[in-house]
Design a protein around this motif. Structure first.
Motif, mmCIF file in Angstrom:
data_model
loop_
_atom_site.group_PDB
_atom_site.id
_atom_site.type_symbol
_atom_site.label_atom_id
_atom_site.label_comp_id
_atom_site.label_asym_id
_atom_site.label_seq_id
_atom_site.Cartn_x
_atom_site.Cartn_y
_atom_site.Cartn_z
ATOM 1 N N LEU A 31 33.194 33.449 42.038
ATOM 2 C CA LEU A 31 32.526 33.134 40.778
ATOM 3 C C LEU A 31 32.237 31.650 40.710
ATOM 4 O O LEU A 31 33.028 30.840 41.172
ATOM 5 C CB LEU A 31 33.427 33.484 39.596
ATOM 6 N N ALA A 34 33.100 27.653 35.469
ATOM 7 C CA ALA A 34 32.463 27.268 34.204
ATOM 8 C C ALA A 34 32.701 25.795 33.904
ATOM 9 O O ALA A 34 32.139 25.252 32.964
ATOM 10 C CB ALA A 34 32.990 28.145 33.075
ATOM 11 N N LEU A 35 33.558 25.141 34.716
ATOM 12 C CA LEU A 35 33.943 23.766 34.402
ATOM 13 C C LEU A 35 33.219 22.720 35.242
ATOM 14 O O LEU A 35 33.529 21.537 35.137
ATOM 15 C CB LEU A 35 35.460 23.583 34.592
ATOM 16 N N TYR A 136 41.305 32.193 38.529
ATOM 17 C CA TYR A 136 41.484 33.641 38.463
ATOM 18 C C TYR A 136 42.254 34.182 39.652
ATOM 19 O O TYR A 136 42.414 35.385 39.789
ATOM 20 C CB TYR A 136 40.156 34.374 38.261
ATOM 21 N N PRO B 44 38.142 38.623 35.426
ATOM 22 C CA PRO B 44 37.474 37.737 36.386
ATOM 23 C C PRO B 44 37.851 38.020 37.839
ATOM 24 O O PRO B 44 37.078 37.758 38.742
ATOM 25 C CB PRO B 44 37.941 36.342 35.982
ATOM 26 N N LYS B 45 39.039 38.556 38.023
ATOM 27 C CA LYS B 45 39.518 38.777 39.389
ATOM 28 C C LYS B 45 38.917 40.054 39.988
ATOM 29 O O LYS B 45 38.769 40.171 41.192
ATOM 30 C CB LYS B 45 41.052 38.885 39.359
ATOM 31 N N ALA B 57 47.101 40.078 37.472
ATOM 32 C CA ALA B 57 47.910 39.129 36.703
ATOM 33 C C ALA B 57 47.048 38.383 35.691
ATOM 34 O O ALA B 57 47.461 38.177 34.547
ATOM 35 C CB ALA B 57 48.587 38.153 37.652
ATOM 36 N N ILE B 58 45.843 38.020 36.109
ATOM 37 C CA ILE B 58 44.991 37.238 35.220
ATOM 38 C C ILE B 58 44.561 38.073 34.012
ATOM 39 O O ILE B 58 44.455 37.568 32.894
ATOM 40 C CB ILE B 58 43.779 36.652 35.991
ATOM 41 N N ASP B 61 47.337 38.034 31.568
ATOM 42 C CA ASP B 61 47.366 36.751 30.845
ATOM 43 C C ASP B 61 46.295 36.712 29.766
ATOM 44 O O ASP B 61 46.540 36.230 28.653
ATOM 45 C CB ASP B 61 47.126 35.595 31.819
ATOM 46 N N LEU B 62 45.108 37.196 30.119
ATOM 47 C CA LEU B 62 44.006 37.114 29.156
ATOM 48 C C LEU B 62 44.248 38.060 27.979
ATOM 49 O O LEU B 62 43.925 37.722 26.840
ATOM 50 C CB LEU B 62 42.675 37.419 29.843
ATOM 51 N N LYS B 65 46.573 36.292 25.807
ATOM 52 C CA LYS B 65 45.893 35.211 25.093
ATOM 53 C C LYS B 65 45.079 35.771 23.924
ATOM 54 O O LYS B 65 45.080 35.207 22.827
ATOM 55 C CB LYS B 65 44.975 34.473 26.083
ATOM 56 N N TYR B 82 35.900 31.212 23.798
ATOM 57 C CA TYR B 82 37.038 30.655 24.536
ATOM 58 C C TYR B 82 37.033 31.164 25.973
ATOM 59 O O TYR B 82 37.193 30.395 26.930
ATOM 60 C CB TYR B 82 38.329 31.073 23.818
ATOM 61 N N ARG B 86 35.891 29.183 29.837
ATOM 62 C CA ARG B 86 36.778 29.064 31.001
ATOM 63 C C ARG B 86 36.292 29.862 32.211
ATOM 64 O O ARG B 86 36.420 29.430 33.346
ATOM 65 C CB ARG B 86 38.187 29.514 30.622
ATOM 66 N N TYR B 87 35.766 31.035 31.953
ATOM 67 C CA TYR B 87 35.417 31.912 33.076
ATOM 68 C C TYR B 87 33.920 32.168 33.211
ATOM 69 O O TYR B 87 33.501 32.911 34.088
ATOM 70 C CB TYR B 87 36.195 33.224 32.964
#
Lengths: 179, 156
Positions: A31, A34-35, A136, B44-45, B57-58, B61-62, B65, B82, B86-87
């Protein structure tokens, strides 16, 4: 003129082939970050090896650095470790570790056993800094410029080829002094 | 055997939902919003799983969150912003219109209009051709005369 028009389908077919051919070499798991061209997210987190030391964004500013996201539970991190040691030895850029959702004891042991390519390690036990950074999955490697702006992200194992790519990017900064 | 299979299916169902059901919500509205959000946001993974489906795992976490942000009275759009910050747009299962994907949104309409224009052009050209052919098909006086001659010859 109408005879030329007959070639339009062939031309369209050619364009289609071109896109499909390009699609073969794109990895959909990679991916874009985004940063990119944004500052590294603000944080205040303990150092891995010196729990009493609080690290902040200020520790990342001053010169270009690589931020490598790693963990002991990540097999690919072990795979790239030797390459990171070689990069550290070349001494062209500092590598900062971001120890991501890991166990302090296991991570410390890992660095003693395999060698430590990092100037220091951010101990992101909860993974919240990783989340802010858009991580990720480890390993990921970020290239930051001297202002602490994220310029490039590599997802996956850092190889010699990745290192060449990173160096090429840093050299383009050298030519263009305003970065 | 059938009973055993049934039992197996029952258990596999439970484990699939276990990942979501550990959260306790203050009210039903938050719970419903949580389920909407984890269904609409992409892990995302993973290549094609939403946050609700994924055990990565991600994704865990999300989900955590999102739960925390709902608890902190954040709105759905704040939570989605948000995640996108980030993604990136990858996490959206309902993509937004922006300059990068404008061609995907508008392309089909452009092609449709282009196709219609081509059809109109071709139809017009063809009908023009037909009328001109009609006039050339019409016989002038001389031809009419010789035609009449041929026909009369047959009659004899």
């Amino acid at each position: 003129m109408p005879r030329l028009l007959l070639f339009i389908p062939l031309a369209l077919f050619g364009v289609l082939i071109l896109f499909l051919w390009k699609g073969l070499s794109i990895d959909p798991r990679e991916l874009p970050s985004a940063l990119i061209d944004k500052p590294f997210p603000a944080f205040k987190v303990e150092a891995l090896l010196q729990p009493e030391r609080q690290l902040t964004t200020a520790d990342l500013i001053g010169k270009p650095i690589l931020v490598n996201v790693w963990a002991t539970w990540c097999p690919s991190c072990r795979q790239e470790h030797n390459q990171l040691l070689r990069i550290a030895q070349e001494n062209k850029i500092a590598i900062i570790g971001l120890n991501y959702k890991d166990n302090r004891q296991a991570a410390t042991q890992w660095l003693t056993e395999l060698g430590n390519p990092y100037q220091f390690n951010i101990y992101d036990e909860s993974g919240m800094l990783g989340l802010d950074l858009g991580v990720y999955g480890a390993p990921e490697t970020y290239l930051l410029d001297a202002q602490g702006i994220v310029r490039f992200r590599h997802v996956g194992v850092v190889t010699e080829q990745t290192w060449q790519e990173l160096q090429a990017i840093m050299q383009s900064w050298g030519a263009n002094k305003n970065v | 055997m059938f009973r055993f299979l049934l039992l197996l299916m029952l258990f596999s169902l439970n484990s699939a939902y276990a990942a979501i059901d550990t959260y306790e919500f203050k009210d039903a509205d938050k719970q419903a919003r949580f389920h909407d959000l984890v269904a609409d946001l992409r892990c995302p993974k993973c290549q094609n799983q939403n946050l609700a489906d994924s055990n990565a795992a991600i994704a865990q976490d999300l989900r955590q969150k999102i739960y925390e942000m709902l608890d902190a009275e954040r709105s759905n759009s704040e939570i989605i912003d948000y995640m996108v910050a980030r993604y990136g747009d990858f996490v959206l299962y309902e993509p937004r219109f922006n300059s990068q994907n404008a061609i995907l949104w508008l392309g089909p309409f452009v092609l449709l209009i282009a196709g219609l224009l081509v059809v109109i052009f071709l139809v017009r050209q063809r009908s023009k051709k037909n009328t001109s052919e009609d006039s050339s098909m019409a016989l002038d006086a001389q031809q009419q005369k010789s035609l009449q001659k041929v026909l009369n010859k047959d009659k004899k």
